[in-house]
Write an enzyme that holds these catalytic residues in place. Structure first.
Site, PDB file in Angstrom:
ATOM      1  N   ASP A 249       0.576  10.393   3.068  1.00  0.00           N
ATOM      2  CA  ASP A 249      -0.374  11.173   3.861  1.00  0.00           C
ATOM      3  C   ASP A 249      -0.556  12.563   3.277  1.00  0.00           C
ATOM      4  O   ASP A 249      -1.572  13.213   3.491  1.00  0.00           O
ATOM      5  CB  ASP A 249       0.113  11.251   5.308  1.00  0.00           C
ATOM      6  CG  ASP A 249       0.138   9.858   5.909  1.00  0.00           C
ATOM      7  OD1 ASP A 249      -0.872   9.443   6.485  1.00  0.00           O
ATOM      8  OD2 ASP A 249       1.153   9.158   5.739  1.00  0.00           O
ATOM      9  N   ASN A 259       5.123  10.556   4.241  1.00  0.00           N
ATOM     10  CA  ASN A 259       4.522   9.267   4.621  1.00  0.00           C
ATOM     11  C   ASN A 259       5.093   8.876   5.983  1.00  0.00           C
ATOM     12  O   ASN A 259       5.939   9.579   6.552  1.00  0.00           O
ATOM     13  CB  ASN A 259       4.827   8.209   3.552  1.00  0.00           C
ATOM     14  CG  ASN A 259       3.994   6.954   3.709  1.00  0.00           C
ATOM     15  OD1 ASN A 259       2.765   7.040   3.839  1.00  0.00           O
ATOM     16  ND2 ASN A 259       4.618   5.798   3.736  1.00  0.00           N
TER      17      ASN A 259
HETATM   18  O1  MRU Z   1      -0.357   7.534  11.472  1.00  0.00           O
HETATM   19  P1  MRU Z   1      -1.234   6.791  10.520  1.00  0.00           P
HETATM   20  O2  MRU Z   1      -1.377   5.344  10.808  1.00  0.00           O
HETATM   21  O3  MRU Z   1      -2.561   7.480  10.286  1.00  0.00           O
HETATM   22  O4  MRU Z   1      -0.405   6.926   9.193  1.00  0.00           O
HETATM   23  C1  MRU Z   1      -0.953   6.701   8.001  1.00  0.00           C
HETATM   24  C2  MRU Z   1      -0.282   5.607   7.325  1.00  0.00           C
HETATM   25  O5  MRU Z   1      -0.544   4.464   7.581  1.00  0.00           O
HETATM   26  C3  MRU Z   1       0.630   5.913   6.313  1.00  0.00           C
HETATM   27  O6  MRU Z   1       1.655   6.742   6.477  1.00  0.00           O
HETATM   28  C4  MRU Z   1       0.227   5.421   4.990  1.00  0.00           C
HETATM   29  O7  MRU Z   1       1.318   4.932   4.348  1.00  0.00           O
HETATM   30  C5  MRU Z   1      -0.491   6.454   4.200  1.00  0.00           C
HETATM   31  S1  MRU Z   1      -2.209   6.431   4.442  1.00  0.00           S
HETATM   32  C6  MRU Z   1      -2.808   5.526   3.100  1.00  0.00           C
END
Ligand code: MRU
Length: 362
Positions: A249, A259
């Site tokens: 993220d 992440n």
């Molecule tokens: O809270 P979210 O679902 O928006 O979190 C994002 C994710 O799914 C991840 O952390 C992901 O591994 C990175 S986004 C490609």
């Protein structure tokens, strides 16, 4: 990628009405497939905040389209510059951790600098949102092309035996418009006929793994197994994981990776078992301003009820006593020293300031 054999992206402009933006409602998956329409800035803001759309690249692109919708909502040219900066500021507050949100908003804001009329702002913001969407799709595709080489290599070393990949959360096409980040190399490998199998962490509390990653992989026919979040270490100790592949993220310019909560524990287990731990991410997820992920990245804390209840096919079920406090940190930071490499749209590099700088020239 496909749903019931039909190609979808996770956000698109309505073919019959350029003023309506369509999204897949990720709160309903995998039990119901529903398409929602965004017509206003508030629709886009709420969709990001309540996680109807989620995943770093998709959050950014939805924000860009949300700013376009904000321009449609303004009916006169009075104070247009102030209006632009106030909606941009507000949009950045929808969620705190994924840097793609600020990346996209800043990009749109820069393109809108100096505009005098709402009409001009509408045209520019629309073009920019479409461009950012295309960029993210291109990034995901390229990440797959680079990352598949790692899987090919492991497959060769194993004489064609199944390559077992563990992933956490959903860094798939649902999070990224198309292809995905962590899943993109997997889809490319599967399409090339390489024997792959994915261990899918269920990813409590919102279960993006069991609900979204498993759904995506099933739709593409990729062999996979859903596991409780604590299973990875055991599998690694028994030679059942060849590669860990996750998304991000926000990654600092020094290679610290933020992440979904629980990623750090997978990295520790991978290091203890000599298993490569790669992070797949587009440059839109790199925060070039930050150097210390643990100290500097804002970690979102979400509603207690996401932990207290499980949200399943039949609705919500309580899992913890009424009186027990809960904690719900959305993300954690894996220090760069535990990351084997970063798979980006420009290629694979080490998780260090020097390597990232060499790759991106910043
Ligand atoms: O809270 P979210 O679902 O928006 O979190 C994002 C994710 O799914 C991840 O952390 C992901 O591994 C990175 S986004 C490609």
């Amino acid at each position: 990628m496909r749903i019931n054999g039909q190609h979808f992206e996770t956000i698109w402009v309505d073919r019959n009405n350029k003023e309506k933006i369509k999204i897949i409602d990720q709160q309903k998956l995998p039990f119901r497939f529903e398409i929602k329409t965004l017509s206003t800035f508030d629709d886009a803001f709420s969709a990001i905040k309540d996680m109807t759309v989620r995943g770093a690249p998709l959050i950014g692109v939805t924000a860009a389209f949300g700013l376009y919708l904000a321009m449609l909502g303004k009916t006169n040219d009075e104070g247009v510059a102030d209006y632009i900066s106030s909606v941009c500021e507000k949009m950045k507050m929808a969620r705190p951790t994924a840097i793609n949100l600020a990346w996209a908003v800043n990009w749109v804001e820069k393109e809108l600098r100096g505009v005098q009329s709402v009409e001009e702002a509408r045209i520019i913001s629309f073009k920019t949102a479409v461009k950012l969407k295309e960029m993210e799709v291109g990034y995901s595709n390229s990440i797959g092309e680079h990352g598949v080489r790692l899987i090919e290599e492991i497959s060769k070393q194993k004489n064609g035996e199944t390559v077992n990949i563990l992933t956490h959360c959903n860094a798939g096409w649902l999070a990224c418009i198309d292809w995905g980040t962590a899943t993109s190399p997997v889809y490319k490998a599967h399409q090339k006929g390489i024997d792959v199998h994915v261990w899918v962490d269920e990813t409590r509390p919102r279960n993006q793994g069991s609900k979204l990653t498993a759904y995506e992989l099933a739709q593409e026919g990729v062999p996979h197994t859903v596991i409780p979040d604590n299973t990875g270490g055991h599998l690694m100790q028994h030679g059942m994981v060849d590669l860990v592949l996750v998304g991000s993220d926000r990654t600092t310019r020094t290679g610290d990776v933020c992440n979904k909560i629980g990623t750090y524990l997978k990295a520790l287990a991978a290091r203890d078992n000599n298993i490569p731990f790669y992070v797949a991410l587009p440059s839109s997820s790199i925060d070039f301003e930050l150097s210390d992920g643990i100290k500097e990245i804002p970690v979102e804390q979400r509603d207690d009820d996401e932990v207290r209840f499980a949200d399943g096919k039949e609705g919500k079920t309580q899992l913890a006593p009424d009186g027990s406090p809960v904690a719900n940190y959305g993300f954690d930071v894996t220090p760069s020293r535990l990351v084997t490499g970063l798979i980006t749209e420009l290629g694979i590099c080490g998780a260090s300031e020097g390597e990232i700088q060499r790759m991106f020239g910043k």
